[in-house]
Design an enzyme around this catalytic site. Structure first.
Site, PDB file in Angstrom:
ATOM      1  N   LYS A  13       0.855  -1.185   0.000  1.00 42.80           N
ATOM      2  CA  LYS A  13       0.000   0.000   0.000  1.00 42.80           C
ATOM      3  C   LYS A  13       0.888   1.230   0.000  1.00 42.80           C
ATOM      4  CE  LYS A  13      -3.662   0.462   0.002  1.00 42.80           C
ATOM      5  NZ  LYS A  13      -4.501   0.742  -1.177  1.00 42.80           N
TER       6      LYS A  13
ATOM      7  N   ASN B  59      -9.001  -0.377  -8.556  1.00 42.03           N
ATOM      8  CA  ASN B  59     -10.276  -0.546  -7.869  1.00 42.03           C
ATOM      9  C   ASN B  59     -10.885   0.828  -7.609  1.00 42.03           C
ATOM     10  OD1 ASN B  59      -8.014  -0.710  -5.598  1.00 42.03           O
ATOM     11  ND2 ASN B  59      -9.819   0.287  -4.708  1.00 42.03           N
TER      12      ASN B  59
ATOM     13  N   HIS C 106     -10.314  -6.914  -5.054  1.00 41.54           N
ATOM     14  CA  HIS C 106      -9.938  -5.840  -4.132  1.00 41.54           C
ATOM     15  C   HIS C 106     -10.482  -6.130  -2.733  1.00 41.54           C
ATOM     16  CE1 HIS C 106     -11.732  -2.126  -2.233  1.00 41.54           C
ATOM     17  NE2 HIS C 106     -10.471  -1.762  -2.266  1.00 41.54           N
TER      18      HIS C 106
HETATM   19  O1  GKR Z   1      -7.505  -0.085   3.849  1.00 40.88           O
HETATM   20  O2  GKR Z   1      -6.186   1.626   3.697  1.00 40.88           O
HETATM   21  C1  GKR Z   1      -6.872   0.738   3.191  1.00 40.88           C
HETATM   22  C2  GKR Z   1      -6.905   0.606   1.702  1.00 40.88           C
HETATM   23  O3  GKR Z   1      -6.268   1.682   1.098  1.00 40.88           O
HETATM   24  C3  GKR Z   1      -8.320   0.492   1.209  1.00 40.88           C
HETATM   25  O4  GKR Z   1      -9.070   1.575   1.693  1.00 40.88           O
HETATM   26  C4  GKR Z   1      -8.421   0.444  -0.295  1.00 40.88           C
HETATM   27  O5  GKR Z   1      -9.764   0.493  -0.663  1.00 40.88           O
HETATM   28  O6  GKR Z   1      -7.299  -1.686  -0.166  1.00 40.88           O
HETATM   29  C5  GKR Z   1      -7.934  -0.803  -0.927  1.00 40.88           C
HETATM   30  C6  GKR Z   1      -7.278  -0.622  -2.270  1.00 40.88           C
HETATM   31  O7  GKR Z   1      -6.747  -1.559  -2.808  1.00 40.88           O
HETATM   32  O8  GKR Z   1      -7.349   0.471  -2.834  1.00 40.88           O
HETATM   33 MG    MG Z   2      -6.364  -0.391  -4.586  1.00 41.69          MG
END
Ligand code: GKR
Ligand code: MG
Length: 422
Positions: free
Chosen positions: A193, A269, A320
């Site tokens: 991430k 996503n 996702h």
């Molecule tokens: O949980 O911080 C998180 C993610 O950034 C999530 O909010 C995203 O929707 O995991 C997700 C993604 O792949 O974009």
């Molecule tokens: Mg994503």
């Protein structure tokens, strides 16, 4: 249609479960993640389960829709979707021209109930849910190690001990986090991430991961946190490093501009999130991989429809995730088992969650995959004690809408957020 498969009761229970301080472009996860648990009971007493978002808007929609489904057949997906559309939008969307857009609220509500209805149908037939989706073509669904930069602990006292993952900021800490994920669960691919630190720093993390895990495909997902100029600047550094680059920029047009120069597929996503987005997405060649999510694409059958379009148009398909528990993971696995073109290991936040709402505790990834839960329907059953405890968390935690930015300002009062950040 036998009367016994009419819907007798619908229950929607909001829950909150412990969530670690995971960092992203929007800020940091709050101590409690919200979810809703959906129960649909047939007149014959068969219980089907679903899991969806737990924010106030989704809860209002689900609780508005639930009573209106009573008396309908668990097989009447068209009628149920029409009723949901009428309740939420005051119109019958079936009358609208396709491609439809602006369907997200209906998709979210329908997706939540559709899983529970399929669970009832499959239990009534005494078969695993995937049988109703055409049958499994794999008995295990691969998932990726989903890495997050993270703080060691939440701001203030969340009322529970800190997670055992520790801080994840330095490259060495991120390699250690990955090692623990891979050792524990056998994941065969890695997603980072991003959008948290300067892209060059995050690419250094990727290089450290590449050195430590030479055979694991890598991905990074800045959640639209990079500008087109920044993305084009760093693309050469990512050349040969990634299996795909996920949502570097925030719009279809920007993804299209990046795709013209990218040597790796772009995944999303965020920019292609409804069927109505697909024509423009294809016209711009904006993304080459769509990360489906039955929670907002409109359920498990919609996920299959999307995967089929992926086959027709040569798009890769994977899945996702947001913070979730075992009912969602079981649903992802049931549908994932049926997708011929599941081209990549799916995302899941599940390793970050310690709480559970199903009997028997956490489902277990082995060899980087989850075996289809055995038994009829989804293959999971509700732990009522856990449901009550997690509902009590919801009532006590005070959070009603996820706000990672507000949480981040507790740690860093000057935090602004906003996209693109870099
Ligand atoms: O949980 O911080 C998180 C993610 O950034 C999530 O909010 C995203 O929707 O995991 C997700 C993604 O792949 O974009
Ligand atoms: Mg994503």
């Amino acid at each position: 249609m036998g009367g016994s498969l009419r819907i007798a009761e619908v229950r929607v229970t909001p829950i909150a479960f412990r969530d670690p301080p995971l960092l992203n472009v929007a800020g940091v996860h709050e101590p409690w993640a919200l979810r809703s648990i959906i129960e649909v009971v047939s007149e014959a007493g068969i219980l089907g389960l679903g899991e969806s978002y737990g924010d106030a808007v989704t809860l209002a929609d689900l609780t508005a829709v639930g009573p209106a489904l009573v008396g309908m057949s668990v097989h009447d997906f068209n009628g149920i979707r029409r009723r949901i559309s009428e309740i939420l939008h005051g119109r019958d969307e079936a009358a609208a021209m396709f491609p439809a857009s602006g369907t997200r609220r209906v998709n979210v509500a329908f997706g939540a109930f559709e899983v529970a209805l399929l669970d009832v149908q499959a239990r009534a037939a005494g078969v695993p849910l995937h049988v109703l989706l055409g049958g499994a073509i794999r008995d295990r669904v691969p998932y990726s190690a989903y890495l997050f930069y993270k703080f060691a602990r939440h701001h203030g006292d969340p009322g529970y001990p800190a997670d055992d993952w520790g801080e994840g900021v330095s490259h060495a800490q991120m390699v250690d986090q990955t090692r623990r994920m891979v050792d524990r669960f056998g994941f065969g691919s890695i997603k980072l991430k991003g959008g948290v630190f300067e892209p060059d720093y995050e690419i250094e993390t990727l290089r450290a991961l590449r050195a430590a895990f030479p055979d694991h495909p890598l991905r990074i997902d800045p959640n639209g946190g990079w500008s087109v100029a920044t993305t084009l600047r760093v693309l050469p550094q990512l050349d040969g490093l990634l299996e795909y680059l996920e949502d570097p920029t925030g719009t279809l047009e920007e993804m299209g501009a990046v795709a013209q120069q990218a040597t790796m597929p772009l995944a999303t996503n965020m920019v292609t999130v409804e069927f109505g987005h697909i024509p423009k997405s294809l016209a711009l060649n904006a993304v080459q991989v769509i990360l489906s999510d039955h929670h907002y694409w409109g359920g498990l059958r919609a996920t299959q429809h999307l995967a089929h379009l992926g086959r027709v148009f040569g798009l890769g398909i994977s899945m996702h995730s947001n913070s979730h528990l075992g009912i969602s993971l079981a649903a992802m696995t049931q549908v994932g088992a049926t997708l011929p073109n599941l081209a990549y290991a799916a995302d899941s936040h599940y390793p970050w969650q310690v709480d559970e709402v199903i009997e028997g505790g956490k489902l277990r990834f082995e060899g980087g995959a989850l075996a289809i839960p055995p038994g009829p329907g989804l293959g999971v059953t509700l732990d009522r004690g856990a449901l009550a405890a997690l509902h009590a968390n919801f009532l006590a935690c005070g959070i009603r809408r996820r706000d990672d930015g507000q949480e981040m300002r507790k740690h860093q009062p000057e935090w602004q957020g906003g996209r693109p950040r870099f």
